[in-house]
Design an enzyme around this catalytic site. Structure first.
Site, PDB file in Angstrom:
ATOM      1  N   ARG A 148       0.871  -1.178   0.000  1.00  0.00           N
ATOM      2  CA  ARG A 148       0.000   0.000   0.000  1.00  0.00           C
ATOM      3  C   ARG A 148       0.905   1.225   0.000  1.00  0.00           C
ATOM      4  NH1 ARG A 148      -2.835   2.858   4.446  1.00  0.00           N
ATOM      5  NH2 ARG A 148      -4.770   3.805   3.664  1.00  0.00           N
TER       6      ARG A 148
ATOM      7  N   ASN B 211      -7.127   8.068   2.631  1.00  0.00           N
ATOM      8  CA  ASN B 211      -6.744   7.493   3.915  1.00  0.00           C
ATOM      9  C   ASN B 211      -7.551   8.099   5.060  1.00  0.00           C
ATOM     10  OD1 ASN B 211      -4.740   5.857   5.541  1.00  0.00           O
ATOM     11  ND2 ASN B 211      -4.379   7.890   6.428  1.00  0.00           N
ATOM     12  N   GLU B 212      -8.114   7.241   5.914  1.00  0.00           N
ATOM     13  CA  GLU B 212      -8.798   7.662   7.148  1.00  0.00           C
ATOM     14  C   GLU B 212      -9.582   8.953   6.921  1.00  0.00           C
ATOM     15  OE1 GLU B 212      -5.799   7.640  10.221  1.00  0.00           O
ATOM     16  OE2 GLU B 212      -5.378   5.506   9.921  1.00  0.00           O
TER      17      GLU B 212
ATOM     18  N   HIS C  68      -8.676   0.032   9.865  1.00  0.00           N
ATOM     19  CA  HIS C  68      -7.347   0.174  10.443  1.00  0.00           C
ATOM     20  C   HIS C  68      -7.425  -0.231  11.905  1.00  0.00           C
ATOM     21  CE1 HIS C  68      -6.056   3.328   7.193  1.00  0.00           C
ATOM     22  NE2 HIS C  68      -6.433   2.173   6.695  1.00  0.00           N
TER      23      HIS C  68
ATOM     24  N   TYR D 143      -5.796  -0.447  15.407  1.00  0.00           N
ATOM     25  CA  TYR D 143      -4.824  -0.020  16.412  1.00  0.00           C
ATOM     26  C   TYR D 143      -5.436  -0.220  17.804  1.00  0.00           C
ATOM     27  CZ  TYR D 143      -2.132   1.806  12.466  1.00  0.00           C
ATOM     28  OH  TYR D 143      -1.423   1.922  11.300  1.00  0.00           O
TER      29      TYR D 143
ATOM     30  N   GLU E 200      -4.375  -1.145   7.611  1.00  0.00           N
ATOM     31  CA  GLU E 200      -3.256  -0.802   8.493  1.00  0.00           C
ATOM     32  C   GLU E 200      -3.453  -1.529   9.814  1.00  0.00           C
ATOM     33  OE1 GLU E 200      -2.550   3.301   9.347  1.00  0.00           O
ATOM     34  OE2 GLU E 200      -2.816   3.951   7.274  1.00  0.00           O
TER      35      GLU E 200
ATOM     36  N   TRP F 203       1.513  -1.641   8.971  1.00  0.00           N
ATOM     37  CA  TRP F 203       2.076  -0.290   8.965  1.00  0.00           C
ATOM     38  C   TRP F 203       3.335  -0.288   9.808  1.00  0.00           C
ATOM     39  CZ3 TRP F 203       0.571   4.075   6.346  1.00  0.00           C
ATOM     40  CH2 TRP F 203       1.304   5.234   6.657  1.00  0.00           C
TER      41      TRP F 203
END
Length: 443
Positions: free
Chosen positions: A83, A160-161, A227, A229, A256, A285
């Protein structure tokens, strides 16, 4: 900043069967001929083969000179995709058409599926300077000419985001509008839509509206990206989120994730195990160059593939990791037919060390552009260094891939490479060789 959801989510949005309708047979066949496409919640390549992303993120926008070597190293470590961070010119210096074309070429040379993403949308509504998805579409339109014809090799990650923790309820309409503009402009690529809430969807806006967005794509060719996290710090949270998509046959990828983060400690073991179990793609990531206090997310220290961090070793070499689970996209399997290549392996053995000189001959009727040679050592051999090719070893299994100057094997021609290694016990010649997945004669 990424926030955890403090309370349980509401009930899952009911989904009408009509929302999951597939394109007409003729249109589906057209998509398949052009490139990647979605069928029954799965991502298929242009050959109709299942493809599961197993790769990493690379910050090309900030480290463009690092990209050629980074892609080679990422491939050598077993990834099937990358990516690539691109800038629209609104927050960071624009990656223009010529630059993007070069990146796509380098991805193809390294037999990596290229997921291109526009990064300037990060945290829109909360992050100063972030731009809208509409602005990201403007960027894709500005470089459309170099993306046409690359549908077999490129996936376009819209932005992105695209929302922070403010105004994120607009994600559904913003994403629908972005997809419509892309399709109206003639983009036939698989599109990827990131979640809001800094990509983590703690309010479940994407989860509960994904079916509607998917149905609104006239090509039914959108993959959703979460994503993971700090919000995803338990196996239950990871499994529940993935299940909500796979049970509805909605395509999902983990665009990610990391092994640590300032907003909490993601459960990377659960993420990778669940992704493998459910056939969901993932992209760690990130390769290298992180700053601002998250340097611990570097997979390679200072862009050096020989200095993987603990996170890098976990992602590439650990359980459910890239080396164990990655499968190359079948669109790259364009090598010679069985019997139209021959490999010679000349061994110079000095007991505990040895050299091997390998020659690949193209005995077929078409040139080979971009190659991968697979073989297995017959004993306890270990490669120390190589020339004219890049090598990756996993136990006795060895994969050699071309350098830029050995990329093409013309009809009737050959390329040669070699390596130095160490061994214990009896040394010997590998029993068989496969070029781009097809067996070769030994000479």
């Amino acid at each position: 900043m990424r926030r955890r959801l403090a309370t349980a989510a509401g009930a899952l949005l009911a989904i009408a069967a009509s929302l999951l309708a597939v394109p007409s047979t003729a249109h589906a066949q057209s998509q398949a001929e052009q490139g990647f496409h979605v069928s029954d919640g799965r991502l298929l390549d242009a050959n109709g083969k299942d493809f599961v992303l197993r790769g990493v993120n690379h910050a090309h926008a900030w480290y463009p000179t690092r990209t050629p070597q980074a892609l080679k190293d990422i491939k050598a470590l077993g990834a099937n995709s990358v990516r690539v961070v691109l800038a629209t010119g609104d927050r960071w210096t624009k990656n223009g058409a010529a630059d993007v074309a070069a990146v796509v070429t380098q991805c193809k040379q390294n037999r990596l599926v290229c997921v291109l993403e526009a990064h300037d949308t990060t945290g829109y509504g909360e992050q100063a300077g972030a731009v809208s998805l509409s602005r990201a579409v403007d960027y894709w339109l500005s470089i459309q000419d170099v993306l046409k014809g690359q549908e077999k090799y490129v996936i376009l990650n819209l932005g992105n985001e695209p929302h922070g923790n403010s105004g994120y309820t607009a994600w559904t309409s913003d994403t629908q509008n972005a997809i419509k503009r892309m399709r109206d402009a003639g983009f036939d690529h698989t599109l990827m839509a990131d979640a809001p809430n800094w990509g983590q969807d703690w309010a479940f806006t994407m989860r509960d509206n994904a079916a509607k967005v998917f149905a609104g794509d006239p090509d039914r060719n959108t993959v959703f990206s979460i994503h993971m996290y700090g919000v995803f710090d338990t196996a239950n949270e990871v499994n529940d989120y993935l299940n909500r998509f796979t049970s509805q046959h909605l395509p999902l990828a983990i665009g990610e994730f990391g092994n640590a983060h300032s907003d909490g400690d993601p459960d990377e073991d659960a993420i990778m195990a669940a992704a493998q179990r459910q056939g969901v793609g993932y992209l760690g990531w990130s390769w290298s160059g992180n700053g601002g206090g998250v340097e611990y997310l570097d997979l390679a220290t200072d862009f050096d593939a020989s200095r993987l961090s603990a996170w890098g070793r976990r992602l590439f070499e650990g359980a459910n990791g890239i080396k164990q689970t990655s499968r190359e996209a079948s669109v790259f399997a364009s090598g010679p037919a069985d019997g139209s290549c021959a490999v010679s392996y000349r061994l110079s053995d000095w007991g505990s060390s040895f050299n091997a000189d390998v020659t690949i001959r193209n005995t077929g009727t078409t040139a080979v552009k971009g190659w991968r040679l697979d073989f297995a050592f017959p004993g306890q051999q270990k490669i120390n260094s190589a020339w004219n090719a890049r090598t990756a070893q996993d136990g006795s299994q060895v994969r050699a891939t071309n350098e830029s100057w050995t990329e093409t094997i013309p009809v009737g021609g050959s390329v040669s490479f070699g390596f130095n290694g160490s061994s214990t016990g009896t040394n010997g010649v590998p029993a068989s060789f496969a070029l781009n997945g097809v067996g070769c004669a030994k000479s």
